[in-house]
Design an enzyme around this catalytic site. Structure first.
Site, PDB file in Angstrom:
ATOM      1  N   HIS A  47      -7.165  -6.349  -0.750  1.00  0.00           N
ATOM      2  CA  HIS A  47      -6.131  -5.325  -0.645  1.00  0.00           C
ATOM      3  C   HIS A  47      -5.026  -5.664   0.352  1.00  0.00           C
ATOM      4  CE1 HIS A  47      -4.346  -1.376  -0.822  1.00  0.00           C
ATOM      5  NE2 HIS A  47      -4.499  -1.197   0.480  1.00  0.00           N
ATOM      6  N   ASP A 105       0.856  -1.188   0.000  1.00  0.00           N
ATOM      7  CA  ASP A 105       0.000   0.000   0.000  1.00  0.00           C
ATOM      8  C   ASP A 105       0.897   1.246   0.000  1.00  0.00           C
ATOM      9  OD1 ASP A 105      -2.918   1.065   0.508  1.00  0.00           O
ATOM     10  OD2 ASP A 105      -1.756   1.969   2.111  1.00  0.00           O
TER      11      ASP A 105
END
Length: 322
Positions: free
Chosen positions: A299, A102
Site C-alpha cells: 500500500h 491514499d
C-alpha cells in the site's frame, strides 16, 4: 536550486499548514495519506527538484505539524480541496501538478475534477479515481465487510483515537508494517469485540523500505498533538457520508486533465476494487497517460518503490511540458 528540504508554516482557509519544499520551477504538490505526513515523500523531493520542479508537500489539515481544527465537520472533502486550491494561490502559482497517495489521492482526484483550471496534471497512487458525489458509502461498506471494517470502526469519536495515541510509535510501526504482513491484499477488519490493532501485531523486523529513523520522524510529528495524535486524520473518515451529500451536485464529473495512476499489486485497496471495477474507474480518466502496476508492492507505494514511482512521475511531468 535549493539543495535541501526547507520547512515553513502558512495559513490557508484559516488553518495553519506546515510545508516541506525544495526546488524551483513549475509547482508539484505532493499530498500524503493516512497515517502519514510530508515525510512519506522523502524519496521524491530531490529527484523532482533536480529535474526543475518546485516540490511542496504539506502536512494536510489535522496531521503532524499542521493545525488540527476541533470540529469533525471541518474535514470534509470540500475543505481539503479548498486547502489545495488556496495553497496553489498562496504559493504564487496559477496551476500545479497534484500528486496524491491514499487519502491524498482522493483529494488530488477531487481537486482535478472540481478545479481543472488549477490542475495541469494529476497523479494518484494506490487509490483510484472514485467519483465525487456518489452514494453515501458507509452502509455499503458495513454490508460488505461488517462493523469491524476499519473505516466503520473509525466512526466512533475517541475509540480509535485513544487506541492509536496510547503508543504513537508502536501504532505507526504496526500499521505501516502489519496491515498485510504476508503480502496478500485483504481488507483490514477488526475482530468482533477486539481492538483496532489486534490484527496488526508488532513486526519481528522492519521492511527494507522503512527504518527506525523513519518511524521516529513520523512519530515525532504525530506526538505533537498528544492524545489527539491521530484524531485529525480519523476525522477525514468521519466525513465519508457527508462528502457524498455535499458533492451530490457534482456527481458524474470526470477528470479532464492528464492523469497517471500507479498502485502495487499487493495493495490492500486491490481487495476492495476488483479488476472490472478498476477498469470502470479508470474510464473516468479520458486523458490517462499510464496505469502503472508495481509487482511485490503493497500500500505504501512511493515509500516502497521510490525509484519506479519517481521514474513514472518524471515521465508524466515531461509529457506535460510537451
Amino acid at each position: 536550486m535549493n539543495d535541501a528540504v526547507e520547512h515553513r508554516q502558512v495559513e490557508v482557509n484559516g488553518v495553519r499548514l506546515h510545508l516541506a519544499e525544495q526546488g524551483e520551477g513549475p509547482l508539484v504538490l505532493l499530498l500524503h495519506g493516512f497515517p502519514e505526513s510530508w515525510y512519506s515523500w522523502r524519496h521524491q523531493f530531490a529527484p523532482l527538484a533536480s529535474a526543475g520542479y518546485r516540490v511542496v508537500a504539506p502536512d494536510q489539515r489535522g496531521y503532524a505539524r499542521s493545525a488540527q481544527p476541533e470540529a469533525v465537520g471541518a474535514y470534509t472533502l470540500l475543505h481539503l480541496v479548498g486547502d489545495v486550491t488556496a495553497l496553489i494561490r498562496e504559493l504564487g502559482a496559477e496551476q500545479a501538478v497534484v500528486v496524491g497517495h491514499d487519502w491524498g489521492a482522493i483529494v488530488a482526484w477531487a481537486t482535478a475534477a472540481l478545479r481543472p483550471d488549477l490542475v495541469r496534471g494529476v497523479a494518484g497512487l494506490s487509490v483510484p479515481p472514485f467519483p465525487v458525489g456518489g452514494p453515501p458509502p458507509l452502509r455499503a461498506l458495513r454490508q460488505a465487510y461488517g462493523e469491524g471494517f476499519y473505516q466503520a470502526y473509525f466512526q466512533e469519536p475517541g475509540r480509535a483515537d485513544g487506541e492509536l495515541a496510547a503508543d504513537v510509535t508502536s501504532s505507526l510501526r504496526r500499521i505501516l508494517c502489519g496491515v498485510q504482513p504476508d503480502g496478500v491484499p485483504r481488507p483490514w477488519i477488526v475482530p468482533e469485540g477486539g481492538k483496532l490493532l489486534d490484527t496488526v501485531p508488532e513486526p519481528e523486523q522492519l521492511p527494507h523500505w522503512l527504518t527506525e529513523a523513519d518511524l521516529d520522524a513520523f512519530a515525532a510529528d504525530y506526538a505533537r498533538h498528544g492524545d489527539r495524535a491521530f484524531t485529525g486524520g480519523l476525522n477525514w473518515y468521519r466525513n465519508l457520508d457527508r462528502n457524498a451529500e455535499l458533492l451530490a451536485p457534482f456527481a458524474g464529473l470526470t477528470v479532464e486533465v492528464p492523469a497517471l495512476y500507479a498502485a502495487g499489486e499487493q495493495d490492500l485497496v486491490n481487495a476492495m476494487v476488483p479488476p472490472e471495477a478498476l477498469a470502470h474507474l479508470l474510464g473516468r480518466l479520458p486523458k490517462l497517460h499510464r496505469h502503472l502496476r508495481l509487482p511485490e508492492t503493497g500500500h505504501w507505494t512511493q515509500q516502497e518503490r521510490p525509484a519506479e514511482v519517481n521514474a513514472a512521475l518524471l515521465d508524466f511531468l515531461r509529457t506535460l511540458e510537451g
